[in-house]
Design an enzyme around this catalytic site. Structure first.
Site, PDB file in Angstrom:
ATOM      1  NE  ARG A  89      -1.682  -2.317   2.799  1.00 27.99           N
ATOM      2  CZ  ARG A  89      -2.131  -3.461   2.505  1.00 27.99           C
ATOM      3  NH1 ARG A  89      -3.269  -3.739   1.832  1.00 27.99           N
ATOM      4  NH2 ARG A  89      -1.106  -4.514   2.748  1.00 27.99           N
ATOM      5  CB  THR A  90       3.479   2.528   2.200  1.00 28.73           C
ATOM      6  OG1 THR A  90       2.885   2.230   3.366  1.00 28.73           O
ATOM      7  CG2 THR A  90       4.214   3.721   2.396  1.00 28.73           C
ATOM      8  CE  LYS A  93      28.424  -3.323  -9.499  1.00 29.94           C
ATOM      9  NZ  LYS A  93      28.545  -2.156 -10.526  1.00 29.94           N
ATOM     10  NE  ARG A 144       7.470   0.771   4.356  1.00 28.73           N
ATOM     11  CZ  ARG A 144       6.206   0.294   4.662  1.00 28.73           C
ATOM     12  NH1 ARG A 144       5.831  -0.945   4.432  1.00 28.73           N
ATOM     13  NH2 ARG A 144       5.475   1.139   5.053  1.00 28.73           N
ATOM     14  CG  HIS A 146       4.087   4.216   8.317  1.00 32.69           C
ATOM     15  ND1 HIS A 146       4.259   5.035   7.421  1.00 32.69           N
ATOM     16  CD2 HIS A 146       3.760   2.870   8.142  1.00 32.69           C
ATOM     17  CE1 HIS A 146       3.908   4.326   6.351  1.00 32.69           C
ATOM     18  NE2 HIS A 146       3.647   3.139   6.592  1.00 32.69           N
TER      19      HIS A 146
HETATM   20  C1  NCD Z   1       2.460  -0.985   8.082  1.00 32.45           C
HETATM   21  C2  NCD Z   1       3.643  -0.941   8.194  1.00 32.45           C
HETATM   22  O1  NCD Z   1       4.428  -1.078   7.248  1.00 32.45           O
HETATM   23  O2  NCD Z   1       4.165  -0.411   9.348  1.00 32.45           O
HETATM   24  N1  NCD Z   1       1.785  -1.287   7.059  1.00 32.45           N
HETATM   25  C3  NCD Z   1       1.618  -0.006   6.165  1.00 32.45           C
HETATM   26  O3  NCD Z   1       2.412   1.013   5.772  1.00 32.45           O
HETATM   27  N2  NCD Z   1       0.291   0.237   5.901  1.00 32.45           N
HETATM   28  C4  NCD Z   1       1.669  -1.889   9.037  1.00 32.45           C
HETATM   29  C5  NCD Z   1       2.233  -3.308   9.220  1.00 32.45           C
HETATM   30  O4  NCD Z   1       3.172  -3.693   8.326  1.00 32.45           O
HETATM   31  O5  NCD Z   1       1.718  -4.097   9.977  1.00 32.45           O
END
Ligand code: NCD
Length: 361
Positions: free
Chosen positions: A88-89, A117, A138, A171
């Site tokens: 999703r993100t 490398k 991320r 997040h």
């Molecule tokens: C969450 C995350 O990655 O922290 N997912 C997300 O980005 N919607 C929650 C999770 O992984 O449980």
């Protein structure tokens, strides 16, 4: 808050700052630049982002509106650097960039990059900053995006960095979409103020909870409930921040007794990828913290059930059909708030408001 500059502070000094003191370093010339932690947001900024997201969503309904949006940032490029799993993100950032005309590059699998490398993560990200105008990252490591923001300001080409999930820590953009979702749900019933928000599941290692619990302190009268097995309960640093903000909360081990109090229930997955010994969290009796279909009868008529997703067993799929289950709406809100965020970073927010006022009011 008074703006500060990352070039005026050494990395050890910056790193050692309390999280609440870091926010002023993430703006530039009065404008949002890096988006790294929930603690950098103030209430007026949150309200403005929510308003902007709603305008964007209205504008995007027509083809001419979409054309307007996709011309706003068609001179910009963004890099999606996701070295941790994401659906999703990643996709909502991708879609948000598309809506604004931003061209997107991506690395999802570090095994295809020069890190194989022996290149350091720092050098890899510095390379991205040479080609792109925005980095969306991320990472499994807490603080890495902050480190890169500092490093690029001090040595490289400073481009805005958005934290799309940093280890177990933060997040921030998920918490923005969560705020937007709660705000929309209670728009005609007094807003977020005064509502009871119940967090359930893995509160020790869930970064979405850590960011959202803080943002909710910006809404007077909100009471937070933390419901989890002892081993996965909310940590003292978060409770310390709530204490400092003077907000009320309750730590509970009895989910069913809390359900009737909730205006919003925020379910989360057990984050077992962080288990110290593999499988240790499976040994806990988490079923007491699952939302079952029969729990719907205990829930207020106008409450909402949220989840950042991905879901496992913690919400029975039979709950999905209930109008109070809004986690799929939450997903779509994520796209709109990310459009609003990127538009704000690149100073296109006023343009969007102007277009909305001229064409849709
Ligand atoms: C969450 C995350 O990655 O922290 N997912 C997300 O980005 N919607 C929650 C999770 O992984 O449980």
């Amino acid at each position: 808050m008074e703006e500060k500059r990352l070039v005026d502070v050494s990395w050890p000094e910056f790193k050692a700052l309390e999280v609440q003191k870091k926010g002023p370093y993430f703006s530039q010339e009065g404008r949002l630049f890096h988006v790294l932690i929930a603690q950098q947001f103030e209430r007026d900024g949150l309200d403005r982002l929510c308003r902007l997201a709603t305008c964007v969503r209205g504008i995007a309904k027509s083809k001419t509106g979409m054309r307007f949006l996709s011309g706003l940032l068609d001179h910009r490029r963004a890099m999606l650097d996701f070295t941790q799993p994401s659906s999703r993100t990643f996709l909502s950032f991708y879609a948000a960039c598309q809506i604004l005309g931003v061209k997107v590059g991506e690395v999802r699998d570090p095994s295809t990059s020069s890190e194989m490398k022996g290149e350091s993560r720092e050098d890899t990200v510095r390379t991205f900053s040479s080609y792109f105008d925005l980095l969306i990252m991320r990472t499994p490591q807490q603080g890495f995006a902050e480190r890169m923001a500092w490093l690029l300001s001090n040595t490289g080409r400073p481009v805005p960095i958005i934290n799309a999930g940093s280890g177990r820590d933060q997040h921030p953009t998920q918490s923005l979409l969560d705020i937007y979702t709660i705000q929309r749900s209670f728009e005609r019933r007094g807003g977020i103020e005064g509502k009871n928000v119940v967090f359930v599941g893995d509160l020790a290692r869930g970064r979405t909870v850590r960011s959202l619990a803080y943002l909710l302190t910006k809404y007077p009268g909100v009471k937070q409930f933390f419901v989890a097995p002892k081993e996965l309960q909310v940590t003292d640093d978060i409770l310390g921040q709530l204490d400092a903000a003077g907000v009320s909360y309750e730590v509970s081990y009895d989910f069913e007794s809390v359900i009737p109090e909730a205006d919003a229930i925020y379910m989360t997955r057990i984050q077992d990828e962080w288990d110290k010994t593999p499988g240790e969290s499976k040994k806990l009796d988490n079923t007491r913290y699952y939302f079952r279909h029969d729990h719907l009868a205990l829930l207020k008529q106008r409450a909402i059930i949220m989840h950042p997703l991905p879901r496992r067993e913690e919400i029975d799929v039979a709950v999905d059909a209930d109008p109070r289950a809004i986690y799929w709406r939450q997903v779509r809100n994520g796209m709109w708030i990310r459009v609003a965020l990127i538009a704000t970073i690149f100073a296109m927010d006023d343009e969007v408001f102007r277009y909305y006022n001229a064409n849709l009011l």
